[in-house]
Design an enzyme around this catalytic site. Sequence first.
Site: not given
Length: 343
Positions: A78, A73, A107
């Site tokens: 990040y 993920d 994402k």
Amino acid sequence: FQKLRRRGDTRTHTSSSLLVPSIHFLMAALGRTINFSNGKSIPILGLGTWKSKPGEVTAAVKDAVTAGYRHIDCAHVYRNEPEVGVAIAAVIKDGTVTRDELFITSKLWNTCHSRSSVLPALKTTLTNLGLDYLDLYLIHRPTGFKEGGDLFPADSTGKRLYSDVDYVETWEAMEECVKLGLTRSIGVSNFNKKQLERVLKVAKVPIANNQIEVHPYLPQNKLIEFCKSKGITITAYSPLGSPERPWAKPGDPVLTEDPKVKTLAQKYKKSPAQILIRFQIDRGLIVIPKSANKSRIEENFQIWDFQLSPEDIKLLESLECNGRICSSSEASDHPYFPFHDEY
């Protein structure tokens, strides 16, 4: 058997000069994926990469794939996707896995919510990860930020700067990414019931997944029940209570130290982390514990040989205290802030 070996399931015994998987391990290998409403499947257990620093995340992903993880993920925000990409390339090159055996999620960040920004953002993520497609692409949050600058834009007083883009427009652009073959499934993250309902009214591509914070202090039963009724799977982030969160304060509760969690760990002869991971799996959720420590990564994967009883699941759910850890309170005045509603 070869498929099991590639998944990291390699314990065997010999019989009549043939190598065959042990009955115990064959049983443990069952039920390790969940199907989306579009027919695609996702591994129930994945490695989270939030807070994994550049310089350590490459090794963490390699260690995870070696241990048996097939689900990683990620997210643009990040700031470590290039290092994740190095690891993915390495484990494919050395023959540990093929690309088709991996499930990679990323994402879309808040500063790319406009229709014209979604596809370029996905292409950037694909370049960073060294991939031709994602398995799952999520709208990270419903709250759009001002585009064209910092990831966390703010004015001179530190107030967050927002965009007025409706996340429904964002969703429609996400659907185009599926049509182009750049992601196989799409979903959302941190969306509440009303926000999901708005997307469902216009969705031509099904919402495959809603990734939300879930742990015993925030079990999210009502939102989970709603999502399941609509064919939306749930991924639980921060399942261990995110003890490494940067804003943790001395004296804050530590979920892995909770007496009830520790009692169950003793009962099942498992670690508190393993109990918390199994809690999500036994509730039918996908779970993505984060670690960059090799031994913990391996330990977190060793949860296939036991199940929590229904009574023990209820015991953990009884710890509910609306204990949201990732409140995103700095954006609480955003018109699409998701956490004002009950669920």
